[in-house]
Design a protein around this motif. Sequence first.
Motif, PDB file in Angstrom:
ATOM      1  N   ILE A   1      50.215  31.633   9.268  1.00 51.89           N
ATOM      2  CA  ILE A   1      48.853  31.774   9.770  1.00 51.89           C
ATOM      3  C   ILE A   1      48.875  32.054  11.275  1.00 51.89           C
ATOM      4  N   CYS A   2      49.712  31.311  12.011  1.00 48.59           N
ATOM      5  CA  CYS A   2      49.844  31.533  13.457  1.00 48.59           C
ATOM      6  C   CYS A   2      50.346  32.941  13.752  1.00 48.59           C
ATOM      7  N   LEU A   3      51.281  33.416  12.922  1.00 48.64           N
ATOM      8  CA  LEU A   3      51.812  34.763  13.120  1.00 48.64           C
ATOM      9  C   LEU A   3      50.715  35.808  12.955  1.00 48.64           C
ATOM     10  N   PHE A   4      49.877  35.646  11.938  1.00 48.09           N
ATOM     11  CA  PHE A   4      48.803  36.611  11.702  1.00 48.09           C
ATOM     12  C   PHE A   4      47.691  36.501  12.748  1.00 48.09           C
TER      13      PHE A   4
ATOM     14  N   PHE B   1      58.530  28.997  12.505  1.00 47.75           N
ATOM     15  CA  PHE B   1      58.157  27.970  11.527  1.00 47.75           C
ATOM     16  C   PHE B   1      57.891  28.567  10.147  1.00 47.75           C
ATOM     17  N   GLY B   2      57.312  29.773  10.116  1.00 49.83           N
ATOM     18  CA  GLY B   2      57.022  30.407   8.838  1.00 49.83           C
ATOM     19  C   GLY B   2      58.284  30.726   8.061  1.00 49.83           C
ATOM     20  N   LEU B   3      59.212  31.438   8.706  1.00 46.67           N
ATOM     21  CA  LEU B   3      60.450  31.809   8.026  1.00 46.67           C
ATOM     22  C   LEU B   3      61.354  30.608   7.800  1.00 46.67           C
ATOM     23  N   GLY B   4      61.437  29.739   8.810  1.00 49.90           N
ATOM     24  CA  GLY B   4      62.286  28.556   8.656  1.00 49.90           C
ATOM     25  C   GLY B   4      61.803  27.661   7.526  1.00 49.90           C
ATOM     26  N   GLY B   5      60.495  27.403   7.492  1.00 44.94           N
ATOM     27  CA  GLY B   5      59.950  26.563   6.425  1.00 44.94           C
ATOM     28  C   GLY B   5      60.113  27.184   5.055  1.00 44.94           C
ATOM     29  N   MET B   6      59.881  28.493   4.960  1.00 45.77           N
ATOM     30  CA  MET B   6      60.021  29.177   3.679  1.00 45.77           C
ATOM     31  C   MET B   6      61.455  29.079   3.160  1.00 45.77           C
TER      32      MET B   6
ATOM     33  N   ALA C   1      53.300  36.392  26.850  1.00 43.65           N
ATOM     34  CA  ALA C   1      54.001  36.461  25.566  1.00 43.65           C
ATOM     35  C   ALA C   1      53.119  35.967  24.417  1.00 43.65           C
ATOM     36  N   ASP C   2      53.402  36.466  23.243  1.00 33.99           N
ATOM     37  CA  ASP C   2      52.700  36.044  22.026  1.00 33.99           C
ATOM     38  C   ASP C   2      53.359  34.764  21.515  1.00 33.99           C
ATOM     39  N   TRP C   3      53.129  33.656  22.247  1.00 28.19           N
ATOM     40  CA  TRP C   3      53.783  32.402  21.890  1.00 28.19           C
ATOM     41  C   TRP C   3      53.329  31.897  20.519  1.00 28.19           C
ATOM     42  N   LEU C   4      52.099  32.147  20.170  1.00 26.71           N
ATOM     43  CA  LEU C   4      51.609  31.741  18.856  1.00 26.71           C
ATOM     44  C   LEU C   4      52.369  32.478  17.751  1.00 26.71           C
ATOM     45  N   GLY C   5      52.573  33.784  17.969  1.00 28.54           N
ATOM     46  CA  GLY C   5      53.320  34.561  16.996  1.00 28.54           C
ATOM     47  C   GLY C   5      54.784  34.166  16.937  1.00 28.54           C
ATOM     48  N   ILE C   6      55.384  33.873  18.108  1.00 27.14           N
ATOM     49  CA  ILE C   6      56.794  33.460  18.145  1.00 27.14           C
ATOM     50  C   ILE C   6      56.976  32.154  17.379  1.00 27.14           C
TER      51      ILE C   6
ATOM     52  N   THR D   1      56.490  23.310   3.056  1.00 23.07           N
ATOM     53  CA  THR D   1      55.573  24.357   2.584  1.00 23.07           C
ATOM     54  C   THR D   1      54.366  24.447   3.505  1.00 23.07           C
ATOM     55  N   ALA D   2      53.814  23.288   3.878  1.00 23.24           N
ATOM     56  CA  ALA D   2      52.675  23.274   4.799  1.00 23.24           C
ATOM     57  C   ALA D   2      53.058  23.867   6.152  1.00 23.24           C
ATOM     58  N   VAL D   3      54.254  23.535   6.639  1.00 21.81           N
ATOM     59  CA  VAL D   3      54.731  24.080   7.920  1.00 21.81           C
ATOM     60  C   VAL D   3      54.871  25.597   7.830  1.00 21.81           C
TER      61      VAL D   3
END
Length: 519
Positions: free
Chosen positions: A259-262, A224-229, A214-219, A251-253
């Motif tokens: 970044i992890c998603l990309f 974290f990207g959407l939740g933090g935003m 699985a793409d655990w980094l992307g998950i 914001t940092a999270v």
Amino acid sequence: MAAAAGAGSKSRASGSAEKADAAAWMAVAAGTLGALMATLDISIVNSALPTIQGEIGASGTEGTWISTAYLIAEIIIIPLSGWLERVLGLRTLLLGTTVLFTLFSIVCGTSTNLGMMIFGRAGQGITGGALIPTAQTIIAQRLPRRQQPIGTALFGVTAIMGPVIGPVIGGWLAENISWHYAFFLNVPLCAALVILLLVGLPHEKAKLGQLAEADWLGIAGLAFGLGGMTVVLEEGQREQWFDSSLIQITTAVSVLGFICLFVGQRFAKRPVIKLSLLLDRQFGSVAVMGVFVGIALYGTSYVIPQFLSNVSGYNALQSGLVVMISGIPSLFVMAMVPILLKHVDIRIAVAMGITLLGLSAIINSHLNSLSVGHDFTDGQLMRGFGQILSFMFLSQAVVQSVPREDAGDASGLFNAMRNMGGSLALAAISILQDKRLWLHERRIEESLNANSYAVQHYVSSNGGITMAAPQLGQQIMGQAYVMTYNDIFWLMGVATLATLPLVLFLRPLSKNAKPAAVH
């Protein structure tokens, strides 16, 4: 059970030569019921939200979290549904999510504070979000091709009815029993769903070995990207933006998450979301339009009950009935979709749908303190026609704008983008409500000269300054609310209409296209 599964497989193999058996239709009924619960719970709290906010001690702006938490959780889980289905098996996945959805519904129904409610709503979104795309999978797998349009129609009606009747059911329960039962209602529905799943779907062996691939980094990045935003957008105004350590950390999270998603896009064998699809001219245009259509739909369905409660004095049920008006034209047009797909150019249909959605919001931007439910009728009818035209044709464009092997990823991404639009709308409404309400209050106060004849007459006619001042303050607040809601409606309408040029990037649909399922 095995025989039923075999019959279902035989039906699929023989295409239109055979009809689906009873077990297959029970599976379709299970998928439809699951999708109904998931879509119902998106909007069931909207009309009862003022009541819920009061009882759990949440302000109007904090109350947006009750809706936003569900949408954000859905955004995360929808793209993962296909992978989870492959790992766990369809029946195991649905049974697990159904049981968890029930438990989280009970958490919501027993909530005594905002934190507990947000936790329950996020749990509902994570589990309920998986029920929607899997319903489409059941239709594709369990019904022969010639009967799939029937299943798609059933799903389409359910997908339209859920958000439409949700505010009415939630409002009726809040006014006649208790808002808690808007969540407890899911308990008997989930029990029926479990029975249908056990009878209608065969057990599939789990493939837990795929967990390692699985793409655990992307998950993690997606969560974290959407939740933090969302936290930044929701809390930024109250926390004075980057003067707050909370906003700095989240914001940092969020940035780290994206970044992890990309990075996952670059190195994962199968990324959690295939973002490269957005580079396709047609699909990218469809995705952007999906975001702004989500803004118009979820934004207006949230603001209308708020206006009716805060300005017009409507109770939860009355607000829900006003919201339900948009479902009437949606159901009417749904029956005509197969004909429209064959005879109407997608560019014309989508342009008409987006125009109706945008204008419906702009029409509602001319309200006053005397406006009541019937003042929303024209806008709601336009919104109903607009949402079905835009969603059904955009969903069809999703399927036909990417290679067949990417259809599942494209569908998940489109639905996630649409829900993201709804989440952004609720966050933006929270910010605008705070800023514009303060601005309009100050402007009205500045226009009132304490020595003017009108002010002096008002004070003398209302028992002197001690009694008149609070009444005048309430009237200023009421007028400021009206002006604020007008601003919000206007901005949503203009933002939606601004996407119209993207229609030119769409390509005509195949004349033999089947209606694509959408929620």
